[in-house]
Design a protein around this motif. Structure first.
Motif, PDB file in Angstrom:
ATOM      1  N   GLU A  51       0.825  -1.213   0.000  1.00  0.00           N
ATOM      2  CA  GLU A  51       0.000   0.000   0.000  1.00  0.00           C
ATOM      3  C   GLU A  51       0.859   1.263   0.000  1.00  0.00           C
ATOM      4  OE1 GLU A  51      -3.237   0.147  -0.492  1.00  0.00           O
ATOM      5  OE2 GLU A  51      -3.306  -2.039  -0.626  1.00  0.00           O
ATOM      6  N   ASN A  55       1.015   4.029  -2.973  1.00  0.00           N
ATOM      7  CA  ASN A  55       0.830   5.470  -2.760  1.00  0.00           C
ATOM      8  C   ASN A  55       1.993   6.265  -3.338  1.00  0.00           C
ATOM      9  OD1 ASN A  55      -1.576   5.066  -1.486  1.00  0.00           O
ATOM     10  ND2 ASN A  55      -0.790   5.394   0.591  1.00  0.00           N
ATOM     11  N   GLY A 144      -5.504   2.570   2.411  1.00  0.00           N
ATOM     12  CA  GLY A 144      -4.240   1.834   2.404  1.00  0.00           C
ATOM     13  C   GLY A 144      -3.191   2.397   3.347  1.00  0.00           C
TER      14      GLY A 144
HETATM   15 MG    MG Z   1      -3.344   4.052  -1.392  1.00  0.00          MG
END
Ligand code: MG
Ligand code: ADP
Length: 647
Positions: A51, A55, A144
């Motif tokens: 995650e 990002n 996330g």
């Molecule tokens: Mg994310």
């Protein structure tokens, strides 16, 4: 860094510097979520790294897009990348990117609240399910980042938004609060520092990190580097966009991993559609049909989530017109070389090329579905379970694809049981003389297969399709026929069943055997009496060939709104005309025969009028409707029972 901060502080110690920290509280949902992350999740903790890398990769995509119009944003550092480093002594794991970064307000909004609508849904699934699938679903719900708290007792974020002078330091222990303060030393992009719990120090092991990256993030289209003390940076992934690689060189694992990434769904996709289109215009599409329903499938927005890239630059996930609503379950990417890069996302949506790409994609997807339906009917049934109700929206929305979609459509029917039936299969089984496709609209849960209107069809071995999705009420009126055969609702108009021979005419309860003791004219008298008694409450009263076991049923008159549709509209608080219905009575039923005899012997009476009302109420109950006057019903029923029992 070009400007040295006045005070020489390392970012970690910046919090002790003079700049004052402001304390914020997490949005209530976030707090709940964090509690779950910290206390309940114990399986698949690895995904926190996936995650954070996702990002970082998103942040680099955003910067790349912004730099098309403002190239100075990447000045001095245009090699976008993600670096991971572990510090065993401090027990910290750091994930850094040089992407778009966040300013103060973005930090508060993005890492303090949950923007996407799925929070509630997520919390529910987390509470109900088992830890394994749950953790995997995190990305789908736009939460996330918070998964970092599965392994860290404290998380710090040092970030500077591209183009801004100052940076920020965000910090939280995940318990209700986070703090933010200015941090002049933060570099462009974001550096996430996880203070791992003692029990999680395994994640500092380079082997472990390599393994996680290769399991989850190999497809990320920018380099992911591992920094180890005293060693050269090691690049852990291939770093090229998966869809640019030759079709034959992409492994199943790579597909699965990429699917997990773009779809935010676990496991493997149900089908993959990989298209390289060349010629008048060029594009690549790597699309997946999920093997489960995304949680927001039935959101009123009907938004698809296929990502649009132009020459490998991520443009948007919300490109209206790229994928039609009835295919919104598709996940993946489209990368087009011929769309202009330096236009706003809004104008892009009106580019004529987009419509062409979209129609090319729809054709490819539908032909893929056709192939699957033919070759793997069982697998196709699973697909239909998940997405049939969505695909059917295309029948009335896209006249271009109507025929193809009708061919793909599957139904349950009077005889199909659990099996899905295609219209072609239905037509092939039609007995001689049947010239229409019969269907019944209703609610699967409310026992559509027990509807009295089916009885006559069952007795004659004629199959009836069940239309149980709300969407059926929309396409049926537009798609009036299939392959030359009109669709006919069996709760509407006359049943014209008399032309078919009943399978078991010797059965006394069968409609065709009517008149064993009761003459037709006696029955006509009964019908006239019922009509007179009910008056304006019904549109008509008729003898029926639809019924074998039930004494009565309701149908809509030819041309009136389908009864099920009217109920659906009511459920959704839509204005309804409230059509009067036709009451059909079964001339072969013992009850109606007895009533007809009574009319013949004694003429009209109060008892017969009560019976007429009771028959009508009974028909309404069979339709699953509520009675407008339950008190009157109860009084009449009690009166009748008393009479019978005391006789
Ligand atoms: Mg994310
Ligand atoms: P999602 O990625 O689905 O939006 P996350 O919880 O993972 O949900 O992240 C929330 C938001 O925080 C992101 O949408 C993004 O705006 C911001 N964000 C997270 N990590 C970064 C980063 N490394 N750089 C810039 N922004 C980030």
């Amino acid at each position: 860094m070009d400007e040295a901060p006045v005070e020489e502080t390392t970012p970690e110690s910046a919090k002790t510097a003079s700049a004052k920290a402001e304390t914020h509280e997490f949005q209530a949902e976030v707090s709940k979520l964090l509690d779950l992350m910290i206390n309940s999740l114990y399986k698949e903790k690895d995904i926190f790294l996936r995650e954070l890398i996702a990002n970082a990769s998103d942040a680099c995509d955003k910067l790349r897009y912004a730099a098309i119009t403002e190239p100075e944003l990447t000045a001095g550092d245009s090699d976008l990348k993600v670096t991971i480093s572990a510090d065993k002594d401090a027990r910290t794991l750091t994930v850094q990117d040089n992407g778009i970064g966040m300013n103060h307000d973005e930090l508060v909004a993005n890492l303090g609240t949950i923007a996407r609508s799925g929070t509630e849904a997520f919390l529910k699934i987390m509470k109900e399910g088992d830890g394994e699938t749950d953790a995997n679903l995190i990305g789908q719900f736009g939460v996330g980042f918070y998964s970092a708290f599965m392994v860290a007792s404290k998380v710090e974020v040092f970030t500077r938004r591209a183009g801004d002078e100052t940076g920020w330091h965000w910090e939280s222990k995940g318990r209700g609060k986070f703090s933010i303060q200015e941090d002049a030393s933060a570099e462009r992009g974001a550096r996430i520092v996880l203070h791992l719990r003692k029990a999680e120090e395994d994640f500092l092991d380079p082997m472990r990190i390599r393994h996680i990256v290769s399991t989850y993030s190999d497809h990320i289209a920018l380099p992911i580097q591992l920094l180890e003390d005293g060693k050269e940076a090691e690049t852990l992934n291939e770093g090229s966009a998966l869809w640019t690689r030759p079709v034959s060189e992409i492994t199943e694992e790579q597909h699965n991993e990429f699917y997990n990434h773009v779809a935010h769904l676990p496991g493997a996709p149900w089908a993959t559609v990989h298209v390289h289109a060349e010629g008048r215009f060029e594009y690549t599409a790597l699309l997946y049909v999920p093997d489960m329903r995304p949680f927001d499938l039935f959101d009123p927005a009907r938004q698809h989530r296929v990502r649009l890239y132009v020459k490998r630059v991520f443009i948007t996930e919300e490109c209206e017109g790229l994928v039609p609503g009835f295919l919104r379950f598709m996940r993946g990417i489209v990368d087009c070389a011929d769309l202009p890069l330096n236009v706003s996302r809004e104008t892009l949506q009106h580019n004529p090329l987009l419509a062409k790409i979209s129609s090319g994609l729809v054709k490819r997807i539908l032909s893929e579905l056709e192939k699957k339906a033919k070759k793997e009917p069982e697998a196709f049934a699973e697909f239909w379970d998940n997405f049939g109700a969505v695909l059917k929206e295309g029948i009335y929305e896209e006249s271009d694809h109507r025929d193809k979609l009708m061919k793909l459509a599957r139904f349950h029917s009077l005889t199909s049981g659990e099996k899905w039936l295609s219209l072609d299969e239905y037509a092939a089984a039609m007995p001689e003389g049947q010239d229409a496709i019969y269907y019944l609209s209703g609610d699967a849960e409310a026992g559509i297969d027990k509807s009295p209107q089916l009885e006559g069809f069952k007795a004659r071995g004629i199959d009836v399709l069940f239309m149980t999705d709300p969407v059926d009420q929309f396409w049926l009126p537009t798609a009036t026929e299939y392959d030359g055969k009109p669709f006919r609702s069996i709760t509407q108009g006359s049943a014209d069943l008399d032309k078919f021979e009943a399978a078991k005419p010797e059965d006394g309860a069968d409609g065709c055997a009517a008149g064993a003791q009761t003459s037709e004219s006696d029955m006509d008298k009964l019908i006239a009496l019922i009509k007179l008694t009910l008056g304006e409450e019904v549109k008509d009263v008729r003898s029926s060939s639809r019924l074998t076991e039930s004494p009565v049923c309701l149908v809509a008159d030819e041309g009136d709104v389908d009864m099920h549709f009217e109920r659906l509209l009511r459920q959704h608080q839509q204005p309804v005309m409230g059509h009067k219905r036709v009451l059909e009575i079964n001339p072969g039923h013992a009850l109606t025969r007895a009533l007809a005899d009574l009319v013949n012997r004694e003429g009209a009476s109060e008892a017969l009028e009560d019976a007429a009302h009771l028959l009508f109420d009974q028909a309404r109950i069979l339709e699953g409707e509520t009675l407008p006057d339950p008190a009157a019903f109860s009084r009449r029923l009690a009166g009748l029972l008393t009479k019978t029992l005391s006789a």
